[in-house]
Scaffold this motif. Sequence first.
Motif, PDB file in Angstrom:
ATOM      1  N   MET A   1      23.170  43.471   6.360  1.00  0.00           N
ATOM      2  CA  MET A   1      22.585  43.832   5.065  1.00  0.00           C
ATOM      3  C   MET A   1      21.394  42.923   4.752  1.00  0.00           C
ATOM      4  O   MET A   1      21.477  41.717   5.002  1.00  0.00           O
ATOM      5  N   LYS A   2      20.317  43.522   4.238  1.00  0.00           N
ATOM      6  CA  LYS A   2      19.143  42.702   3.916  1.00  0.00           C
ATOM      7  C   LYS A   2      19.462  41.765   2.743  1.00  0.00           C
ATOM      8  O   LYS A   2      20.065  42.165   1.746  1.00  0.00           O
ATOM      9  N   LYS A   3      19.043  40.510   2.941  1.00  0.00           N
ATOM     10  CA  LYS A   3      19.240  39.558   1.849  1.00  0.00           C
ATOM     11  C   LYS A   3      18.266  39.866   0.725  1.00  0.00           C
ATOM     12  O   LYS A   3      17.172  40.385   0.979  1.00  0.00           O
ATOM     13  N   ILE A   4      18.635  39.480  -0.495  1.00  0.00           N
ATOM     14  CA  ILE A   4      17.683  39.615  -1.605  1.00  0.00           C
ATOM     15  C   ILE A   4      16.589  38.581  -1.400  1.00  0.00           C
ATOM     16  O   ILE A   4      16.871  37.397  -1.189  1.00  0.00           O
ATOM     17  N   GLY A   5      15.330  39.054  -1.403  1.00  0.00           N
ATOM     18  CA  GLY A   5      14.210  38.159  -1.084  1.00  0.00           C
ATOM     19  C   GLY A   5      13.677  37.472  -2.333  1.00  0.00           C
ATOM     20  O   GLY A   5      13.353  38.126  -3.329  1.00  0.00           O
ATOM     21  N   VAL A   6      13.594  36.140  -2.271  1.00  0.00           N
ATOM     22  CA  VAL A   6      13.082  35.369  -3.415  1.00  0.00           C
ATOM     23  C   VAL A   6      11.898  34.526  -2.958  1.00  0.00           C
ATOM     24  O   VAL A   6      12.016  33.750  -2.006  1.00  0.00           O
ATOM     25  N   LEU A   7      10.763  34.689  -3.625  1.00  0.00           N
ATOM     26  CA  LEU A   7       9.618  33.807  -3.385  1.00  0.00           C
ATOM     27  C   LEU A   7       9.687  32.683  -4.409  1.00  0.00           C
ATOM     28  O   LEU A   7       9.765  32.943  -5.616  1.00  0.00           O
ATOM     29  N   VAL A   8       9.681  31.426  -3.931  1.00  0.00           N
ATOM     30  CA  VAL A   8       9.693  30.284  -4.855  1.00  0.00           C
ATOM     31  C   VAL A   8       8.325  29.619  -4.772  1.00  0.00           C
ATOM     32  O   VAL A   8       8.005  28.947  -3.792  1.00  0.00           O
TER      33      VAL A   8
ATOM     34  N   ASP B   1      11.982  40.496  -3.763  1.00  0.00           N
ATOM     35  CA  ASP B   1      12.545  41.209  -4.915  1.00  0.00           C
ATOM     36  C   ASP B   1      12.376  40.419  -6.212  1.00  0.00           C
ATOM     37  O   ASP B   1      12.310  40.991  -7.300  1.00  0.00           O
ATOM     38  N   ILE B   2      12.374  39.084  -6.080  1.00  0.00           N
ATOM     39  CA  ILE B   2      12.292  38.214  -7.263  1.00  0.00           C
ATOM     40  C   ILE B   2      11.304  37.092  -6.967  1.00  0.00           C
ATOM     41  O   ILE B   2      11.319  36.526  -5.872  1.00  0.00           O
TER      42      ILE B   2
ATOM     43  N   MET C   1      19.102  40.724 -11.820  1.00  0.00           N
ATOM     44  CA  MET C   1      19.480  41.791 -10.896  1.00  0.00           C
ATOM     45  C   MET C   1      20.446  42.772 -11.540  1.00  0.00           C
ATOM     46  O   MET C   1      20.438  43.962 -11.242  1.00  0.00           O
ATOM     47  N   GLY C   2      21.279  42.255 -12.448  1.00  0.00           N
ATOM     48  CA  GLY C   2      22.274  43.131 -13.070  1.00  0.00           C
ATOM     49  C   GLY C   2      21.761  43.769 -14.349  1.00  0.00           C
ATOM     50  O   GLY C   2      22.480  44.498 -15.021  1.00  0.00           O
ATOM     51  N   ARG C   3      20.516  43.447 -14.696  1.00  0.00           N
ATOM     52  CA  ARG C   3      20.021  43.868 -16.011  1.00  0.00           C
ATOM     53  C   ARG C   3      19.650  45.346 -16.026  1.00  0.00           C
ATOM     54  O   ARG C   3      18.955  45.837 -15.156  1.00  0.00           O
TER      55      ARG C   3
END
Length: 346
Positions: A1-8, A78-79, A253-255
């Motif tokens: 499963m693809k991980k949720i991608g976060v750019l920091v 994604d975030i 994500m749940g919003r």
Amino acid sequence: MKKIGVLVTGGAGYIGSHVVVELIEEGFGVVILDNFENAESDVPQRLERIVGDEIRVVRGDVRNGTLVAETLKKSGIDIVVHLAGKKAVGESFSKPLDYYDANVGGAISLLEAMQSSNKPALVFSSSATVYAPSDRMLLSESADLGPINPYGRSKLMIEEIVSDAVISGDLTSAITLRYFNPVGAHPSAMIGEQPSNASNNLFPFIAQTAAGWRERVRVFGDDYPTPDGTGVRDYIHVVDLARGHVAAIRHLMGRSPQGKHSKVNLGTGTGYSVKEAIDAFSQACGFEVPHDIVGRRPGDVSTCVADPRLAAETLGWRAEMSLERMCCDHWAFQRTLRDRRPDDRV
Ligand code: UFG
């Protein structure tokens, strides 16, 4: 499963590096974007040692829209957690244009790149400095706004820009996190605060004095209306703060529906005075950290403590670590700097 991608953005900096560790440990796919202006070049390697995995790092400035847009698309982000920026309050008075360019200009450039890609949601790193100086016991998110320095004004401007972008639909959803006073370091002592010369925060001064790099801590004023007369702040362990970002992302994500910009304090709700902080640090390092009382520092308020209830209610997050733990972890990291950065002694 693809991980949720976060750019920091700013992911190699003090707070960013701790956010990266917590995100990876929680199973997110993380990409760091950093220009390394206020971060050591080997932070990514140290992070990899902590998490035991490779970390993707893009070296560049958040104002480079093409680079950011490309990174967002290529990495399937994604975030975005946006921490990149300048943060020394004093320096913001002498170089206001640099601050507005890096902070406000950086945010606009980032938001444009986000708009032109797949419109990831945003977690924005703001500060308690957006609140107007106040005598209230606890600052809730509805307290009056009114920053008194260019750095704080740049943060408030970005908050407003983010709100407008969410209303217009240019940005899908956002949470602004208003940090109180982050201190401490990762328990591994491999990452922590390596302040630039422009920084004049209390904890780095205490730690550097304990390490013998400075002679004495100057306590700015003991005539404030506080129990021992010294300024009171809401110190929060940087790992607790980092976990607040994970909670914010889960909330985003749940919003449903999207299209909201919430502003949430990240603090403990407990204030400690400068004297209490020096005493706790002295306990942690096993000897008294020398200090003198001097005059007040212009622009300081007597007390600044978060009302942390909204974070608990909406994000299900609470700070957990004690002042003692903050001091022990801060000191452990400072001791590693003695060997790594001997030239920093002042
Ligand atoms: N202080 C001293 N001696 C020092 C440095 C600080 O006595 O050498 C005192 C200050 O007067 C204040 C307290 O320690 O009472 C904390 O000062 P910091 O400079 O560590 O932190 P501030 O609360 O002034 O500001 C910090 C960040 C800001 C952020 C703000 C949020 O620097 O970026 O917290 O409240 F916006």
